[in-house]
Design an enzyme around this catalytic site. Structure first.
Site, short mmCIF file in Angstrom:
data_model
loop_
_atom_site.label_atom_id
_atom_site.label_comp_id
_atom_site.label_asym_id
_atom_site.label_seq_id
_atom_site.Cartn_x
_atom_site.Cartn_y
_atom_site.Cartn_z
N ASP A 102 -8.01 90.08 -12.85
CA ASP A 102 -6.69 89.57 -14.05
C ASP A 102 -8.17 89.28 -15.75
O ASP A 102 -9.53 89.84 -14.95
CB ASP A 102 -6.23 88.73 -13.89
CG ASP A 102 -5.28 88.28 -14.35
OD1 ASP A 102 -4.00 87.31 -14.92
OD2 ASP A 102 -4.61 88.80 -15.77
N ASP A 276 1.41 89.75 -7.64
CA ASP A 276 0.37 89.26 -7.03
C ASP A 276 0.64 87.71 -6.74
O ASP A 276 1.52 87.33 -7.54
CB ASP A 276 -1.21 89.35 -7.56
CG ASP A 276 -0.91 88.65 -8.78
OD1 ASP A 276 -0.60 88.77 -9.42
OD2 ASP A 276 -1.42 87.46 -8.52
N CYS A 314 5.09 88.42 16.44
CA CYS A 314 4.00 88.63 15.16
C CYS A 314 3.19 89.14 16.01
O CYS A 314 2.31 88.39 16.92
CB CYS A 314 3.84 87.25 14.48
SG CYS A 314 2.62 87.79 13.32
N CYS A 316 -0.43 89.01 14.57
CA CYS A 316 -1.51 87.62 13.88
C CYS A 316 -1.69 87.78 15.13
O CYS A 316 -1.84 87.10 16.34
CB CYS A 316 -1.03 86.85 13.18
SG CYS A 316 -0.30 86.00 13.59
N HIS A 345 -2.12 84.68 9.37
CA HIS A 345 -0.22 84.95 9.19
C HIS A 345 0.77 84.54 8.39
O HIS A 345 1.77 85.90 8.97
CB HIS A 345 0.55 83.68 10.39
CG HIS A 345 2.45 83.42 10.67
ND1 HIS A 345 2.46 84.96 11.43
CD2 HIS A 345 2.70 83.16 9.58
CE1 HIS A 345 3.45 84.33 11.16
NE2 HIS A 345 3.72 83.98 10.35
C1 LIG Z 1 1.93 82.96 -10.98
N1 LIG Z 1 2.15 82.67 -11.89
C2 LIG Z 1 2.05 83.62 -12.95
N2 LIG Z 1 0.18 83.71 -13.07
C3 LIG Z 1 0.46 84.81 -13.69
C4 LIG Z 1 -0.20 85.60 -14.29
C5 LIG Z 1 -2.22 85.60 -13.46
C6 LIG Z 1 -1.53 86.40 -12.69
N3 LIG Z 1 -1.98 86.33 -11.32
C7 LIG Z 1 -3.86 85.87 -11.35
C8 LIG Z 1 -4.43 85.94 -9.84
C9 LIG Z 1 -4.62 84.01 -10.60
C10 LIG Z 1 -5.95 83.77 -9.25
C11 LIG Z 1 -6.78 84.21 -8.79
C12 LIG Z 1 -7.02 85.88 -9.71
C13 LIG Z 1 -5.85 85.77 -10.35
C14 LIG Z 1 -1.10 86.41 -15.08
N4 LIG Z 1 -2.25 86.59 -15.92
C15 LIG Z 1 -1.78 87.25 -16.91
N5 LIG Z 1 -2.80 87.95 -17.83
N6 LIG Z 1 -0.99 87.90 -18.14
C16 LIG Z 1 0.29 87.07 -18.17
O1 LIG Z 1 1.60 86.85 -18.74
C17 LIG Z 1 -0.08 85.82 -16.45
C18 LIG Z 1 1.34 85.92 -16.12
C19 LIG Z 1 1.60 84.60 -15.05
N7 LIG Z 1 2.71 84.33 -14.24
ZN LIG Z 2 1.64 85.39 12.67
#
Ligand SMILES: CNc1nc2c(CCNCC3CCCCC3)c3nc(N)[nH]c(=O)c3cc2[nH]1
Ligand SMILES: [Zn+2]
Length: 371
Positions: A102, A276, A314, A316, A345
């Site tokens: 990201d 993700d 499962c 796992c 899991h």
């Molecule tokens: C949980 N909801 C949500 N996440 C968003 C995220 C993050 C997505 N996950 C990235 C990982 C998080 C854990 C660490 C590694 C990277 C968003 N990221 C960006 N750049 N823009 C969003 O509008 C944007 C919008 C999001 N909404």
């Molecule tokens: Zn399992």
């Protein structure tokens, strides 16, 4: 020549659904420098250069084709230049398949203390030692290059929810200006790609303008940002009823931060290809197991003498070799093996869900009820 092809457009592997409700669901393959990604795909989150409590080879056995790295954490510690000098994130964490990072803005807003948003970028203090950093379209893109990301995300501003129309408009316009600078800073190579992130909150004209601005920059794929930020499933689906259609049909569509199984199914039905979410890993460590019977809170005392596996079929390690009673015990006494088995899991469960969705799409079957 390996490149981030969108979907093999000529073979039109996108299988339009017979049933009109699923006409937007599609299954495809994204070809990258680090291997193929079968979509719809769930991408486990590797926050600090590791999917917590998992060996990379274990993540691979769950069926994941791609995982997320974390620009924000890695730029602070050990630093992107150091990771680059050490051979890049793939080598550093011994993950040879695709990596998506990201752009870091979202984490800055949720993790760092003092921060200031300017036209240039976001200035913030490290949550580790308070030292000052700046993330901008240029620096974020360079950091992701140094990490060696297969898929780089444009630097955007995630518009908070709720936002007024005016707030969402100016935020989306900033994201469009930053997307242009991100695209200019991207060093394009075969098999690597950069995705633009559309904003616009819940306002369909802003979502359209955001999509048009980003389509002009011809990204290899597009993410829908600004969702899963507290708006709730109903409102998220309302936006997803039209937003994916604003994006090029032959390029991957990534819904950021989503989600629970039901959210994933609903979003696939609306044309989303990539997901993700920290839920399977984070909730696994907190004792929540996703099963076909629903979510099992393993800390519940009703499991303390339950000699059956989480799921009898499962494959796992948690289900093959252990019982709920043992998992209940491990999680209660906070043993590390508890976090490992619960995470393993849950990741297996999410990958099995994606595999079944891909199979149902390929067979032209409805996949409403699986979860
Ligand atoms: C949980 N909801 C949500 N996440 C968003 C995220 C993050 C997505 N996950 C990235 C990982 C998080 C854990 C660490 C590694 C990277 C968003 N990221 C960006 N750049 N823009 C969003 O509008 C944007 C919008 C999001 N909404
Ligand atoms: Zn399992």
């Amino acid at each position: 020549e390996v490149s981030i092809t969108k979907f093999p457009a000529d073979e039109r592997k996108i299988i339009a659904k017979a049933h009109d409700k699923y006409k937007k669901a599609r299954a495809g393959i994204i070809n990258t420098r680090h291997g193929q990604i079968h979509t719809p795909a769930f991408m486990p989150v590797g926050t600090k250069g590791t999917v917590k409590a998992m060996l990379p080879e274990s993540v691979q056995t769950t069926g994941a084709d791609i995982i997320l790295g974390n620009t924000y954490h890695l730029m602070l510690q050990p630093g992107a230049k150091r990771v680059f000098k050490l051979g890049g994130l793939h080598k550093f964490m011994n993950w040879s398949k695709p990596l998506l990072t990201d752009s870091g803005g979202f984490q800055v807003m949720s993790l760092s203390k003092l921060r200031k948003i300017t036209e240039e970028g976001v200035i913030f203090n490290s949550h580790i030692d308070g030292s000052k950093f700046m993330l901008s379209p240029e620096s974020s893109t360079e950091i992701q290059y140094l990490l060696g990301s297969t898929i780089t995300m444009a630097f955007d501003e995630c518009t908070p929810y709720p936002s007024t129309y005016e707030q969402a408009k100016s935020s989306m316009e900033l994201t469009s200006r930053w997307a242009k600078r991100s695209r200019k800073a991207f060093y394009s190579r075969d098999g690597y790609g950069q995705f633009g992130i559309i904003q616009g909150s819940i306002y369909n004209d802003l979502r359209l303008k955001s999509a048009l601005d980003l389509i002009e920059l011809d990204f290899e794929g597009y993410a829908i940002g600004g969702l899963a930020v507290g708006e709730g499933q109903e409102l998220m689906f309302k936006v997803l009823d039209y937003a994916p259609d604003l994006l090029p049909i032959n390029k991957p569509r990534y819904l950021m931060g989503v989600g629970k199984p039901a959210d994933i199914i609903g979003a696939v039905q609306r044309g989303i290809d990539m997901f993700d979410c920290v839920i399977p890993t984070r909730s696994g460590r907190n004792g929540q197991a996703f099963t076909k019977y629903g979510v099992v809170n393993i800390r519940n005392s009703k499991y303390k003498e339950d000699n059956t596996p989480l799921e009898e079929d499962c494959l796992c390690p948690a289900c093959k070799n252990y019982t709920k009673a043992y998992l209940h015990y491990l999680v209660k006494v906070k043993e590390i093996l508890g976090a490992m088995l619960m995470t393993w899991h849950n990741l297996m469960y999410f990958q099995k869900l994606m595999l079944r969705i891909r199979e149902y799409i390929a067979q032209g079957k409805d996949f409403d009820f699986i979860s």
